[in-house]
Design an enzyme around this catalytic site. Structure first.
Site, PDB file in Angstrom:
ATOM      1  N   GLY A  33      57.010  31.621  75.592  1.00  0.00           N
ATOM      2  CA  GLY A  33      55.907  31.439  76.523  1.00  0.00           C
ATOM      3  C   GLY A  33      54.656  32.096  75.982  1.00  0.00           C
ATOM      4  O   GLY A  33      54.742  33.042  75.185  1.00  0.00           O
ATOM      5  N   CYS A  93      57.591  40.350  74.724  1.00  0.00           N
ATOM      6  CA  CYS A  93      56.253  39.762  74.828  1.00  0.00           C
ATOM      7  C   CYS A  93      55.630  39.716  73.440  1.00  0.00           C
ATOM      8  O   CYS A  93      55.721  40.693  72.697  1.00  0.00           O
ATOM      9  CB  CYS A  93      55.398  40.620  75.763  1.00  0.00           C
ATOM     10  SG  CYS A  93      53.739  39.981  75.988  1.00  0.00           S
ATOM     11  N   LEU A  94      55.013  38.575  73.103  1.00  0.00           N
ATOM     12  CA  LEU A  94      54.397  38.454  71.780  1.00  0.00           C
ATOM     13  C   LEU A  94      53.256  39.455  71.597  1.00  0.00           C
ATOM     14  O   LEU A  94      52.884  39.761  70.468  1.00  0.00           O
ATOM     15  CB  LEU A  94      53.884  37.020  71.569  1.00  0.00           C
ATOM     16  CG  LEU A  94      54.970  35.937  71.530  1.00  0.00           C
ATOM     17  CD1 LEU A  94      54.347  34.552  71.431  1.00  0.00           C
ATOM     18  CD2 LEU A  94      55.939  36.181  70.371  1.00  0.00           C
ATOM     19  N   HIS A 142      56.085  36.054  84.362  1.00  0.00           N
ATOM     20  CA  HIS A 142      55.591  36.887  83.251  1.00  0.00           C
ATOM     21  C   HIS A 142      54.245  36.339  82.752  1.00  0.00           C
ATOM     22  O   HIS A 142      53.299  37.094  82.533  1.00  0.00           O
ATOM     23  CB  HIS A 142      56.651  36.885  82.138  1.00  0.00           C
ATOM     24  CG  HIS A 142      56.261  37.590  80.865  1.00  0.00           C
ATOM     25  ND1 HIS A 142      56.985  38.651  80.358  1.00  0.00           N
ATOM     26  CD2 HIS A 142      55.244  37.381  79.979  1.00  0.00           C
ATOM     27  CE1 HIS A 142      56.406  39.066  79.228  1.00  0.00           C
ATOM     28  NE2 HIS A 142      55.352  38.303  78.973  1.00  0.00           N
ATOM     29  N   GLU A 143      54.159  35.008  82.608  1.00  0.00           N
ATOM     30  CA  GLU A 143      52.933  34.406  82.065  1.00  0.00           C
ATOM     31  C   GLU A 143      51.794  34.433  83.091  1.00  0.00           C
ATOM     32  O   GLU A 143      50.644  34.637  82.719  1.00  0.00           O
ATOM     33  CB  GLU A 143      53.202  32.968  81.589  1.00  0.00           C
ATOM     34  CG  GLU A 143      54.263  32.828  80.491  1.00  0.00           C
ATOM     35  CD  GLU A 143      54.024  33.720  79.276  1.00  0.00           C
ATOM     36  OE1 GLU A 143      52.873  34.106  79.018  1.00  0.00           O
ATOM     37  OE2 GLU A 143      55.003  34.050  78.591  1.00  0.00           O
ATOM     38  N   GLN A 187      46.432  35.848  75.991  1.00  0.00           N
ATOM     39  CA  GLN A 187      46.983  36.466  74.780  1.00  0.00           C
ATOM     40  C   GLN A 187      46.304  35.983  73.504  1.00  0.00           C
ATOM     41  O   GLN A 187      46.464  36.596  72.457  1.00  0.00           O
ATOM     42  CB  GLN A 187      48.488  36.190  74.678  1.00  0.00           C
ATOM     43  CG  GLN A 187      49.302  36.866  75.767  1.00  0.00           C
ATOM     44  CD  GLN A 187      50.764  36.469  75.667  1.00  0.00           C
ATOM     45  OE1 GLN A 187      51.168  35.445  76.190  1.00  0.00           O
ATOM     46  NE2 GLN A 187      51.553  37.275  74.963  1.00  0.00           N
ATOM     47  N   HIS A 246      50.091  37.656  82.932  1.00  0.00           N
ATOM     48  CA  HIS A 246      49.117  37.748  81.835  1.00  0.00           C
ATOM     49  C   HIS A 246      47.742  37.259  82.282  1.00  0.00           C
ATOM     50  O   HIS A 246      46.730  37.846  81.922  1.00  0.00           O
ATOM     51  CB  HIS A 246      49.562  36.882  80.646  1.00  0.00           C
ATOM     52  CG  HIS A 246      50.475  37.576  79.689  1.00  0.00           C
ATOM     53  ND1 HIS A 246      50.148  38.750  79.050  1.00  0.00           N
ATOM     54  CD2 HIS A 246      51.707  37.237  79.241  1.00  0.00           C
ATOM     55  CE1 HIS A 246      51.156  39.106  78.246  1.00  0.00           C
ATOM     56  NE2 HIS A 246      52.111  38.212  78.350  1.00  0.00           N
TER      57      HIS A 246
HETATM   58 ZN    ZN Z   1      53.940  38.202  77.418  1.00  0.00          ZN
END
Ligand code: ZN
Length: 176
Positions: free
Chosen positions: A46, A101-102, A143-144, A51, A147
């Site tokens: 995701g 998480c990236l 989660h997204e 991000q 962000h």
């Molecule tokens: Zn993330």
């Protein structure tokens, strides 16, 4: 094909609150396409526009779940796009996933969230969609959406665990 740079903690851009997309046009679809390129390149499931330093409410998800069994088992791509996603309702029942998480490379922590949610969003054609999510999909979407509001998964864990995780990340970065 464009792989964008992914912001990592403690970049202040990750704390920005993204603005709603006014019109789903070709420029938005280009962002979506670049976000998929970036997410697959980073081996994520995701990615939120926040991000990649784009302050618009755009999320892409592909759980790439394995289908088939034995030697035929392989991850299957099912790219999903959520523009201006919002949670309409969440279950009282909670579930726990070890989230990563990236933007917080190679760090994981158990995070408790509602096990199921109902969400609304616009698709790539700008058409409103609604759907019920459960399992990993419910966790990933929450989660997204976090962000897009400048919230990271480490905000959901205790300060002690967060400090430990950040220390590990610093150590990992120093080791190169
Ligand atoms: Zn993330």
């Amino acid at each position: 094909m464009a792989v964008l740079e992914i912001l990592e903690v403690p970049h202040p851009g990750l704390r920005a609150v993204a603005k709603p997309v006014a019109t789903v046009d070709d420029s938005v679809r280009t962002i979506v396409s670049d976000m998929f390129d970036t997410m697959y390149d980073a081996r994520g499931i995701g990615l939120a526009a926040t991000q990649v330093a784009i302050e618009q409410r755009i999320v892409v998800i592909d759980l790439q779940e394995t289908e088939g069994e034995g030697e035929d088992a392989k991850p299957v791509r099912k790219p999903l796009v959520f523009i201006n996603p919002e949670l309409l309702s969440v279950s009282d029942e909670l579930s726990v996933y070890a989230e990563g998480c990236l933007s917080i490379p190679e760090q994981y922590a158990d995070v408790e969230r509602p096990a199921r949610c109902r969400a609304a969003w616009l698709d790539e054609q700008g058409v409103r969609q609604e759907g019920d999510m459960d399992g990993l999909m419910a966790t990933a979407l929450q989660h997204e959406i976090d962000h897009l509001n400048g919230v990271l998964f480490i905000d959901h864990i205790s300060k002690l665990k967060r400090d430990m995780l950040m220390k590990k990340l610093t150590k990992m970065r120093k080791a190169g």
